[in-house]
Design a protein around this motif. Structure first.
Motif, PDB file in Angstrom:
ATOM      1  N   ASN A   1       0.826  -1.210   0.000  1.00 15.87           N
ATOM      2  CA  ASN A   1       0.000   0.000   0.000  1.00 15.87           C
ATOM      3  C   ASN A   1       0.859   1.258   0.000  1.00 15.87           C
ATOM      4  O   ASN A   1       0.560   2.224  -0.701  1.00 15.87           O
ATOM      5  CB  ASN A   1      -0.947   0.003   1.197  1.00 15.87           C
ATOM      6  CG  ASN A   1      -2.121  -0.913   1.005  1.00 15.87           C
ATOM      7  OD1 ASN A   1      -2.559  -1.159  -0.106  1.00 15.87           O
ATOM      8  ND2 ASN A   1      -2.639  -1.454   2.091  1.00 15.87           N
TER       9      ASN A   1
ATOM     10  N   LYS B   1       2.439   1.622  -3.489  1.00 10.77           N
ATOM     11  CA  LYS B   1       1.410   2.048  -4.456  1.00 10.77           C
ATOM     12  C   LYS B   1       1.085   3.526  -4.290  1.00 10.77           C
ATOM     13  O   LYS B   1       0.966   4.256  -5.282  1.00 10.77           O
ATOM     14  CB  LYS B   1       0.153   1.186  -4.268  1.00 10.77           C
ATOM     15  CG  LYS B   1      -0.969   1.516  -5.220  1.00 10.77           C
ATOM     16  CD  LYS B   1      -0.676   1.021  -6.623  1.00 10.77           C
ATOM     17  CE  LYS B   1      -1.900   1.110  -7.493  1.00 10.77           C
ATOM     18  NZ  LYS B   1      -1.948   2.293  -8.307  1.00 10.77           N
TER      19      LYS B   1
ATOM     20  N   GLN C   1       3.907   5.609  -5.699  1.00  8.85           N
ATOM     21  CA  GLN C   1       3.857   5.590  -7.160  1.00  8.85           C
ATOM     22  C   GLN C   1       2.713   6.454  -7.680  1.00  8.85           C
ATOM     23  O   GLN C   1       2.872   7.177  -8.661  1.00  8.85           O
ATOM     24  CB  GLN C   1       3.708   4.163  -7.676  1.00  8.85           C
ATOM     25  CG  GLN C   1       3.653   4.090  -9.187  1.00  8.85           C
ATOM     26  CD  GLN C   1       3.721   2.688  -9.697  1.00  8.85           C
ATOM     27  OE1 GLN C   1       4.797   2.129  -9.758  1.00  8.85           O
ATOM     28  NE2 GLN C   1       2.579   2.117 -10.043  1.00  8.85           N
ATOM     29  N   ASP C   2       1.570   6.396  -7.033  1.00  3.60           N
ATOM     30  CA  ASP C   2       0.431   7.225  -7.456  1.00  3.60           C
ATOM     31  C   ASP C   2       0.764   8.707  -7.342  1.00  3.60           C
ATOM     32  O   ASP C   2       0.332   9.503  -8.168  1.00  3.60           O
ATOM     33  CB  ASP C   2      -0.803   6.908  -6.610  1.00  3.60           C
ATOM     34  CG  ASP C   2      -1.393   5.543  -6.908  1.00  3.60           C
ATOM     35  OD1 ASP C   2      -1.023   4.934  -7.938  1.00  3.60           O
ATOM     36  OD2 ASP C   2      -2.216   5.074  -6.098  1.00  3.60           O
TER      37      ASP C   2
ATOM     38  N   LEU D   1       4.157  -2.003 -10.302  1.00  5.09           N
ATOM     39  CA  LEU D   1       5.049  -1.026  -9.686  1.00  5.09           C
ATOM     40  C   LEU D   1       6.212  -0.765 -10.635  1.00  5.09           C
ATOM     41  O   LEU D   1       6.818  -1.684 -11.166  1.00  5.09           O
ATOM     42  CB  LEU D   1       5.557  -1.531  -8.333  1.00  5.09           C
ATOM     43  CG  LEU D   1       4.474  -1.715  -7.272  1.00  5.09           C
ATOM     44  CD1 LEU D   1       5.045  -2.393  -6.045  1.00  5.09           C
ATOM     45  CD2 LEU D   1       3.835  -0.388  -6.906  1.00  5.09           C
TER      46      LEU D   1
END
Length: 67
Positions: A18, A21, A24-25, A59
């Motif tokens: 999480n 992620k 990366q977002d 990823l």
């Protein structure tokens, strides 16, 4: 007990995923600086962070949008 260790390991893996992620977002990819920061903050070896991040194809380590 073994089952408790397994549950804890799975929970930690989900938490790490999480975090990766969300970074990366936000940044568009996983930078070396971000991974190093996570490793220090969570007291996890950097190699373990790279292992987890490289295992999942969603990823990315490069910002392909800038190319």
């Amino acid at each position: 007990m073994v089952s408790e260790k397994v549950r804890r390991a799975v929970k930690n893996e989900v938490i790490l995923l999480n975090i990766l992620k969300k970074i990366q977002d936000t940044e568009g990819y996983l930078s070396e600086d971000s991974l190093t920061f996570i490793a220090k903050e969570l007291n996890i070896p950097l190699a373990r962070i790279y292992d987890a991040a490289s295992f999942y194809s969603f990823l990315k380590f490069k910002n392909w949008a800038k190319r």
